[in-house]
Design a protein around this motif. Structure first.
Motif, mmCIF file in Angstrom:
data_model
loop_
_atom_site.group_PDB
_atom_site.id
_atom_site.type_symbol
_atom_site.label_atom_id
_atom_site.label_comp_id
_atom_site.label_asym_id
_atom_site.label_seq_id
_atom_site.Cartn_x
_atom_site.Cartn_y
_atom_site.Cartn_z
ATOM 1 N N THR A 147 6.502 36.568 -8.721
ATOM 2 C CA THR A 147 5.437 37.374 -9.307
ATOM 3 C C THR A 147 4.179 37.318 -8.458
ATOM 4 O O THR A 147 3.521 38.338 -8.214
ATOM 5 N N SER A 148 3.833 36.134 -7.970
ATOM 6 C CA SER A 148 2.623 35.993 -7.153
ATOM 7 C C SER A 148 2.746 36.770 -5.847
ATOM 8 O O SER A 148 1.775 37.377 -5.374
ATOM 9 N N ALA A 149 3.952 36.779 -5.263
ATOM 10 C CA ALA A 149 4.158 37.530 -4.025
ATOM 11 C C ALA A 149 4.025 39.029 -4.280
ATOM 12 O O ALA A 149 3.466 39.764 -3.453
ATOM 13 N N LEU A 150 4.540 39.498 -5.416
ATOM 14 C CA LEU A 150 4.391 40.913 -5.769
ATOM 15 C C LEU A 150 2.926 41.263 -6.006
ATOM 16 O O LEU A 150 2.451 42.318 -5.579
ATOM 17 N N GLU A 151 2.218 40.396 -6.711
ATOM 18 C CA GLU A 151 0.797 40.650 -6.972
ATOM 19 C C GLU A 151 0.017 40.780 -5.677
ATOM 20 O O GLU A 151 -0.861 41.648 -5.546
ATOM 21 N N GLU A 152 0.360 39.946 -4.716
ATOM 22 C CA GLU A 152 -0.330 40.001 -3.425
ATOM 23 C C GLU A 152 0.054 41.261 -2.648
ATOM 24 O O GLU A 152 -0.812 41.949 -2.097
ATOM 25 N N ALA A 153 1.342 41.586 -2.626
ATOM 26 C CA ALA A 153 1.805 42.750 -1.872
ATOM 27 C C ALA A 153 1.249 44.052 -2.446
ATOM 28 O O ALA A 153 0.926 44.986 -1.691
ATOM 29 N N LEU A 154 1.118 44.105 -3.765
ATOM 30 C CA LEU A 154 0.659 45.328 -4.419
ATOM 31 C C LEU A 154 -0.845 45.328 -4.663
ATOM 32 O O LEU A 154 -1.379 46.326 -5.162
ATOM 33 N N GLY A 189 -1.043 44.275 -16.457
ATOM 34 C CA GLY A 189 -0.112 44.090 -17.557
ATOM 35 C C GLY A 189 1.278 43.712 -17.074
ATOM 36 O O GLY A 189 1.460 43.212 -15.953
ATOM 37 N N GLU A 190 2.266 43.984 -17.913
ATOM 38 C CA GLU A 190 3.646 43.588 -17.640
ATOM 39 C C GLU A 190 4.190 44.232 -16.375
ATOM 40 O O GLU A 190 3.930 45.407 -16.086
ATOM 41 N N LEU A 191 4.964 43.454 -15.615
ATOM 42 C CA LEU A 191 5.657 43.963 -14.423
ATOM 43 C C LEU A 191 7.107 44.275 -14.792
ATOM 44 O O LEU A 191 7.797 43.452 -15.384
ATOM 45 N N ASP A 192 7.562 45.455 -14.425
ATOM 46 C CA ASP A 192 8.960 45.845 -14.618
ATOM 47 C C ASP A 192 9.552 46.074 -13.229
ATOM 48 O O ASP A 192 9.228 47.051 -12.558
ATOM 49 N N VAL A 193 10.426 45.181 -12.777
ATOM 50 C CA VAL A 193 10.943 45.204 -11.401
ATOM 51 C C VAL A 193 12.445 45.470 -11.439
ATOM 52 O O VAL A 193 13.186 44.775 -12.131
ATOM 53 N N ARG A 194 12.902 46.487 -10.675
ATOM 54 C CA ARG A 194 14.311 46.866 -10.659
ATOM 55 C C ARG A 194 14.820 47.015 -9.236
ATOM 56 O O ARG A 194 14.129 47.565 -8.366
ATOM 57 N N ALA A 195 16.017 46.508 -9.001
ATOM 58 C CA ALA A 195 16.661 46.689 -7.697
ATOM 59 C C ALA A 195 17.212 48.101 -7.623
ATOM 60 O O ALA A 195 17.962 48.524 -8.511
ATOM 61 N N TRP A 196 16.874 48.832 -6.571
ATOM 62 C CA TRP A 196 17.317 50.214 -6.397
ATOM 63 C C TRP A 196 18.517 50.214 -5.456
ATOM 64 O O TRP A 196 18.368 50.182 -4.240
#
Length: 270
Positions: A49-56, A63-70
């Motif tokens: 989650t922290s890596a996503l927060e930094e990248a984005l 709010g809530e993160l919804d992460v899906r593999a495409w």
């Protein structure tokens, strides 16, 4: 030879080598029960989650993160982020061998998602060309509406990744259900009004299919819909009420159709 067809719990995405005038005789019908399609998009495991927060570059109050593999694009993950303004922001990230994400693309405009509305990724292969596939997002809502009814609706939005942008290419209502609970208020106390005559359910459901014909080098899509009602004087099987097909053609930026119904309780043009 019958068309090759991928069927996912009521969603059909066949690739037809045919002309638009042949749709009526070969397209699959929606689910016989006219039930809402249930997308199956697995959550992406193992992303920090922290890596996503930094990248984005997300605000600490996101709010809530919804992460899906495409799966249509190896190593790419789709991320929906609810913000504090009743909006859903869309991102795509690429992930390296160490599971470190980096921003690949972002939607320029967030999606309006008022309180009580739901969203769900739909990762069926919405094919634009031989090499490009889009992804879907389904928005749904249910609440009481006038005339002693409850309305449920679902809208499908389809997106493509174009450069570093996530662009919406389709927006259409694919499911609708109206439940009549009894007579309108003005008739409740009228003599001779039987409440049982005012209790029924109407449903409308659709499937999206990819055709082999093209406009401006991009596959045409078609929406096939059916309707079902339990109204006593018009009760019918969903299979007997197949509505006219809607043909979506590529304009150069998005899919548009002349005869796609725009009426909706909850989802307006934006």
């Amino acid at each position: 030879m019958p068309p090759l067809c991928l069927r996912l719990s009521g969603l059909a995405l066949p690739l037809f080598k045919t002309s638009p005038t042949d749709f009526g005789s070969i397209l699959p019908s929606p689910a016989r029960t006219c039930d809402r399609y249930e997308p199956k998009a697995e959550k992406a495991p193992g992303l920090s989650t922290s890596a996503l927060e930094e990248a984005l570059q997300l605000a600490p109050t996101h709010g809530e993160l919804d992460v899906r593999a495409w799966k249509a694009r190896r190593g790419v993950y789709l991320v929906g982020v609810l913000n504090n303004s009743e909006q859903l922001e869309l991102f795509a990230v690429s992930v390296d061998a160490d599971k470190q994400p980096s921003l690949l693309a972002k939607a320029e405009q967030p999606i309006r998602l008022p309180e009580g509305y739901n969203h769900e990724f739909d990762l069926a292969p919405y094919r634009l060309t031989g090499t490009e596939v889009g992804f879907g997002l389904r928005l749904s809502h249910e609440e009481p509406v006038p005339n002693n009814q409850t309305a449920s609706e679902e809208e499908l939005q389809v997106f493509r990744i174009h450069g570093n942008k996530i662009e919406r290419v389709l927006k259409t209502v694919v499911y609708r259900k109206y439940i009549r609970h009894g007579p309108p208020t003005v008739l409740v106390n009228e003599e001779g009004v039987d409440p049982r005559d005012w209790q029924w359910e109407d449903r409308f459901c659709s499937v999206i299919a990819v055709t082999g014909s093209k406009t401006n080098g991009v596959f045409n899509w078609v929406k096939v819909s059916s309707a079902q009602s339990t109204k006593p004087d018009t009760a019918r099987d969903a299979n007997t009420e197949v509505l006219p097909a809607v043909l979506f053609r590529w304009t150069g930026e998005r899919y548009e159709a002349r005869n796609d119904e725009k009426e909706s309780y909850f989802f307006r043009e934006d």
